[in-house]
Design an enzyme around this catalytic site. Sequence first.
Site, PDB file in Angstrom:
ATOM      1  N   ASP A 151       0.837  -1.196   0.000  1.00 30.30           N
ATOM      2  CA  ASP A 151       0.000   0.000   0.000  1.00 30.30           C
ATOM      3  C   ASP A 151       0.872   1.247   0.000  1.00 30.30           C
ATOM      4  OD1 ASP A 151      -1.850   2.047   0.424  1.00 30.30           O
ATOM      5  OD2 ASP A 151      -3.148   0.767   1.607  1.00 30.30           O
ATOM      6  N   ASP A 343      -1.681   6.332  -6.885  1.00 31.99           N
ATOM      7  CA  ASP A 343      -2.035   5.445  -5.778  1.00 31.99           C
ATOM      8  C   ASP A 343      -2.163   4.006  -6.263  1.00 31.99           C
ATOM      9  OD1 ASP A 343      -2.914   4.698  -3.151  1.00 31.99           O
ATOM     10  OD2 ASP A 343      -4.969   4.682  -3.903  1.00 31.99           O
TER      11      ASP A 343
END
Length: 469
Positions: A151, A343
Amino acid sequence: MESSGVNVYVALFCFPLPSPLNKPKTPHNISPHPTTLPQPMALLPCLLLLLLLLPFSLAAFNPCSSPSTPGDITILHINSKCSPLISSPTTPLDSLLQLTHRIDPARLSFLSSLSTFSVPIASGQHILNSAIYLLRATIGSPPQPLLLALDSAADSSFLSSSNFSSSSTFQPLPCSSSLCPLFTPLPCSSPSSLCTYNQSYGGDSSFSAALSQDTLHLAGDNIPSFTFGAVTSVFPGPSFPKQGLLALGRGPASLLSQTTSLYHSVFSYCLPSYNSYYFSGSLRLGPLHQPPHIRSTPLLVNPHRPSLYYVNLTGVSVGRIRVATPPNSFTFDPYTGAGTVVDSGTVITRFVAAAYAAIRDEFRRQVNATNGYETLGAFDTCYSTANNDVTAAPPPVVTLHLDGLDLALPAENALIHSSGRPLACLALAAAPANVNAVVNVIASYQQQNHRVLVDVAGARVGFARELCS
């Protein structure tokens, strides 16, 4: 023992042993189709050798093994055949529909939640994101294997293990630790009490953890005294990464912040596509072995979201047409948190609603689907690709214009196709209506089969085409 990644081919040549029964025929009795059958006993050594080599051959071709080298770690998609998180086999379209429904609304809420204020690490007690890609690591002494979610927006790592106490290098941190206040800890009865905290994850899970340190092993690199949350109890939902999460954000407890002397705040990744079933992507840590001539755009810092990787998106083209979007659709604003984020945890690229509508309408105008468009989940521009339903022209290229580079999306990054019928969907969307969206997101589907370089020290983000599926 894992395969080294080198393919090994074994060829067995079996010949019949000399025997009176296979004496060469004389010229007068040679048939037009000669057949010489080896004797069963003559084949026995070859059969025994084959049985001995078979386990090694299977190990050599095991596609779920993940050979890694120091600083270069293989990664896979959560819906690949090797993933422990996959519930049932799905098509790429079904997988994308499932993930955009389950992950993106909470993820976008998390990314836009800091638009007017700052919060502690890991958004205090909330991590509203979910795992899409996984990597192999080990923790402790002796090392325990883990499959961790990757992440790029998370600031703190957490690991799940029922056997931390068996590690000779494991150390829980007390409330007096300087890191404890960053995690919004539970009340401490004394400075020597363990630093514990509660956290939610993905909108469907929550867990309790004790702030701890241990030796993290990533490929050939050892990271002593790595700080993470040791999960002590969990109420898991479908999105919870069962073995933990590796945080690649910019916060003070992220992997990058803990390894500045080793990796110098540089990493890159190549995400495998949804069609890739095995470990085929890679995460590279540190400046070594990064693409030397990669095109890059400036990495921006937003004080409202200091952990996120902002870039300056200046516009979007569809085909040769630069789309006219409302003013300030993509403008970076450090005072409000508006702008564009790269992202890995969001599934499909999202734009503020008005900008997306303009991009979608131009795409539809150029495709000119004769039977119109239908909506599937988050995708509102799905059209038939049967020969008699669309124009002969291929779909237009979607290009993201960034400071210093133009990122032209190949068809596989701009469209998602159905395997059940001739149907294609534009793989972009508007931010959900219930999200106060001031952030545009260049998401994982559009990043697949690209090397994405994040160089915090050099203040740049790079993109280069790389097939890793």
